[in-house]
Design a protein around this motif. Structure first.
Motif, short mmCIF file in Angstrom:
data_model
loop_
_atom_site.label_atom_id
_atom_site.label_comp_id
_atom_site.label_asym_id
_atom_site.label_seq_id
_atom_site.Cartn_x
_atom_site.Cartn_y
_atom_site.Cartn_z
N ALA A 12 0.83 -1.21 0.00
CA ALA A 12 0.00 0.00 0.00
C ALA A 12 0.86 1.25 0.00
CB ALA A 12 -0.93 -0.01 1.21
N ALA A 13 1.92 1.23 0.80
CA ALA A 13 2.84 2.38 0.83
C ALA A 13 3.53 2.55 -0.51
CB ALA A 13 3.86 2.19 1.95
N ALA A 14 3.94 1.43 -1.11
CA ALA A 14 4.61 1.49 -2.41
C ALA A 14 3.67 2.06 -3.48
CB ALA A 14 5.09 0.10 -2.81
N TYR A 15 2.41 1.65 -3.43
CA TYR A 15 1.45 2.15 -4.42
C TYR A 15 1.24 3.65 -4.28
CZ TYR A 15 -2.70 2.20 -7.41
OH TYR A 15 -3.60 2.46 -8.42
N SER A 16 1.09 4.11 -3.04
CA SER A 16 0.86 5.54 -2.83
C SER A 16 2.07 6.38 -3.22
CB SER A 16 0.49 5.80 -1.37
OG SER A 16 1.57 5.48 -0.51
N LEU A 17 3.27 5.78 -3.17
CA LEU A 17 4.49 6.50 -3.51
C LEU A 17 4.98 6.20 -4.92
CD1 LEU A 17 6.46 6.00 -0.15
CD2 LEU A 17 5.34 8.10 -0.96
N TRP A 18 4.21 5.44 -5.68
CA TRP A 18 4.65 5.08 -7.04
C TRP A 18 4.84 6.35 -7.87
CZ3 TRP A 18 5.92 0.12 -7.41
CH2 TRP A 18 6.31 -0.37 -8.66
N PRO A 19 5.91 6.43 -8.65
CA PRO A 19 6.22 7.67 -9.37
C PRO A 19 5.10 8.24 -10.22
CG PRO A 19 8.11 6.21 -9.42
CD PRO A 19 7.00 5.44 -8.76
N VAL A 20 4.25 7.38 -10.78
CA VAL A 20 3.17 7.89 -11.61
C VAL A 20 2.25 8.82 -10.83
CG1 VAL A 20 1.60 5.95 -11.20
CG2 VAL A 20 1.44 7.23 -13.33
N LEU A 146 8.21 0.98 -16.77
CA LEU A 146 8.07 -0.03 -15.73
C LEU A 146 8.13 0.56 -14.33
CD1 LEU A 146 10.19 -2.95 -17.24
CD2 LEU A 146 7.70 -2.75 -17.15
N ARG A 147 8.94 1.59 -14.14
CA ARG A 147 9.03 2.17 -12.80
C ARG A 147 8.05 3.33 -12.61
NH1 ARG A 147 12.29 6.60 -11.59
NH2 ARG A 147 13.23 7.65 -13.38
N VAL A 174 18.41 8.34 -5.99
CA VAL A 174 17.75 7.55 -4.95
C VAL A 174 16.37 7.10 -5.41
CG1 VAL A 174 16.81 7.61 -2.61
CG2 VAL A 174 19.03 8.67 -3.09
N VAL A 175 15.61 8.03 -5.99
CA VAL A 175 14.26 7.70 -6.45
C VAL A 175 14.32 6.69 -7.59
CG1 VAL A 175 12.14 8.62 -7.44
CG2 VAL A 175 13.37 9.94 -5.72
N ILE A 176 15.26 6.89 -8.50
CA ILE A 176 15.39 5.98 -9.64
C ILE A 176 15.70 4.56 -9.17
CG2 ILE A 176 16.80 5.41 -11.65
CD1 ILE A 176 17.11 8.44 -12.12
N VAL A 177 16.66 4.44 -8.25
CA VAL A 177 17.05 3.11 -7.76
C VAL A 177 15.90 2.46 -6.99
CG1 VAL A 177 18.58 1.89 -6.16
CG2 VAL A 177 19.51 3.62 -7.71
N CYS A 178 15.26 3.23 -6.11
CA CYS A 178 14.18 2.66 -5.30
C CYS A 178 12.99 2.24 -6.16
CB CYS A 178 13.74 3.68 -4.25
SG CYS A 178 14.94 3.95 -2.92
N SER A 179 12.60 3.08 -7.11
CA SER A 179 11.45 2.74 -7.95
C SER A 179 11.77 1.57 -8.87
CB SER A 179 11.00 3.96 -8.76
OG SER A 179 12.06 4.47 -9.55
N ALA A 180 13.01 1.51 -9.36
CA ALA A 180 13.40 0.38 -10.21
C ALA A 180 13.41 -0.92 -9.41
CB ALA A 180 14.77 0.64 -10.82
N CYS A 181 13.89 -0.85 -8.18
CA CYS A 181 13.89 -2.05 -7.32
C CYS A 181 12.47 -2.50 -7.02
CB CYS A 181 14.65 -1.77 -6.03
SG CYS A 181 16.44 -1.66 -6.22
N ALA A 182 11.59 -1.54 -6.75
CA ALA A 182 10.20 -1.89 -6.46
C ALA A 182 9.55 -2.57 -7.66
CB ALA A 182 9.42 -0.64 -6.07
N ALA A 183 9.82 -2.03 -8.85
CA ALA A 183 9.26 -2.64 -10.06
C ALA A 183 9.83 -4.04 -10.28
CB ALA A 183 9.55 -1.75 -11.27
N GLY A 184 11.14 -4.19 -10.04
CA GLY A 184 11.76 -5.50 -10.21
C GLY A 184 11.22 -6.53 -9.24
N PHE A 253 2.20 -4.41 -10.12
CA PHE A 253 3.52 -4.57 -9.50
C PHE A 253 3.45 -4.58 -7.98
CE2 PHE A 253 6.22 -2.87 -13.28
CZ PHE A 253 6.00 -4.06 -13.94
N VAL A 254 2.62 -3.72 -7.40
CA VAL A 254 2.57 -3.71 -5.93
C VAL A 254 1.89 -4.96 -5.40
CG1 VAL A 254 2.67 -1.19 -5.80
CG2 VAL A 254 0.44 -2.34 -5.78
N LEU A 255 0.96 -5.52 -6.15
CA LEU A 255 0.37 -6.79 -5.73
C LEU A 255 1.42 -7.91 -5.81
CD1 LEU A 255 -3.20 -6.59 -7.31
CD2 LEU A 255 -2.58 -6.39 -4.90
N GLY A 256 2.24 -7.86 -6.86
CA GLY A 256 3.35 -8.81 -6.94
C GLY A 256 4.33 -8.62 -5.80
N LEU A 257 4.58 -7.36 -5.45
CA LEU A 257 5.46 -7.05 -4.32
C LEU A 257 4.89 -7.58 -3.01
CD1 LEU A 257 7.92 -5.53 -3.15
CD2 LEU A 257 6.51 -3.47 -3.12
N ALA A 258 3.58 -7.39 -2.82
CA ALA A 258 2.93 -7.88 -1.60
C ALA A 258 3.05 -9.40 -1.50
CB ALA A 258 1.46 -7.46 -1.59
#
Length: 269
Positions: A12-20, A146-147, A174-184, A253-258
């Motif tokens: 949920a936190a990742a979704y709310s902070l997703w770059p889009v 993707l990110r 920092v944002v690029i790395v974190c968002s790319a990791c979240a997507a991965g 992606f966030v459901l996959g992350l969960a």
């Protein structure tokens, strides 16, 4: 259900902070609103406690809260919902859900699509005088799509960034790395065979990626990007800002992350 208690909070936190979303929430919150409501529109449809009619109507009643400022944003965020309905197991419930949901959404959103049609008939067509398809697709490389950072406005910098949050999304290491990791990590979760609703989520990712990348003409771009850009400058011009389709990708992606986090983080539910 996807994930456990702790992993759902992470998702949920990742979704709310997703770059889009973070790229536009401080400037044009109306662009973020459809994606913010997307999970809530889906929830009633996934609840087996409701009859098909009740589930469809509960979902449709939430669609107006996506707003009517930008019809393309709302329709783009409804794509995953439509794919969810189409991917239901064959049976009476599937067709009842579709039969109730589609007209209910049409009625619930008539307050903006009817005036929009009238504007199209009697108003001035301003679409040829704003951004072109090449502008909106040039920033939609696969990594950025993707990110969730493919919004072309985020890359505007005239001595100072046009969208400060968007510029951070586009340029901050920092944002690029974190968002790319979240997507991965989200992709890794979707790749697991035990991922709930895997067929729907993969279908959503594939559909979103095709829409987002088809018009990209940069390195390793789509082979028919010129044709797609012509369509986006022509009959598909209302959907020229293709970054609006990133909301479905973010949700998948966030459901996959969960799910991935839930495999290693015990939780209830």
């Amino acid at each position: 259900r996807v994930g456990g208690g702790a992993s759902r909070l992470v998702a949920a936190a990742a979704y709310s902070l997703w770059p889009v979303f973070t790229a536009v929430v401080g400037s044009t919150s109306a662009a973020a609103l459809p994606g913010a409501l997307l999970p809530w529109v889906l929830l009633p449809l996934a609840d087996q406690r409701y009859t098909a009619r009740v589930a469809a109507l509960r979902s449709a009643l939430l669609v107006p809260f996506m707003g009517g400022v930008n019809a393309a944003s709302t329709l783009a965020s409804l794509l995953p919902v439509g794919l969810y309905l189409l991917s239901r197991p064959p049976g009476a419930r599937k067709w009842k859900l579709i039969a109730w949901w589609a007209p209910a959404v049409a009625v619930a959103t008539a307050w903006w699509w009817v005036p929009l049609l009238l504007l199209g008939v009697h108003g001035e067509n301003f679409l040829p005088y704003i951004e072109t398809a090449r502008t909106t697709t040039d920033t939609m490389a696969a990594t950025e799509a993707l990110r969730g950072a493919g919004n072309w406005v985020a890359y505007l910098h005239f001595g100072e960034p046009w969208l400060p949050a968007g510029w951070a999304v586009a340029s901050s290491a920092v944002v690029i790395v974190c968002s790319a990791c979240a997507a991965g990590l989200g992709l890794a979760g979707l790749a697991r065979r035990d991922m709930p609703e895997r067929r729907w989520l993969v279908l959503t990712v594939v559909a979103a990626v095709l829409v987002l990348l088809a018009g990209y003409g940069g390195a390793s771009g789509g082979p028919f990007h010129g044709t797609v850009q012509d369509w986006l400058d022509g009959p598909l011009s209302p959907f020229r800002n293709i970054y609006k389709f990133q909301t479905g990708l973010a949700l998948a992606f966030v459901l996959g992350l969960a799910h991935l986090a839930g495999r290693g983080v015990p939780g209830r539910g």
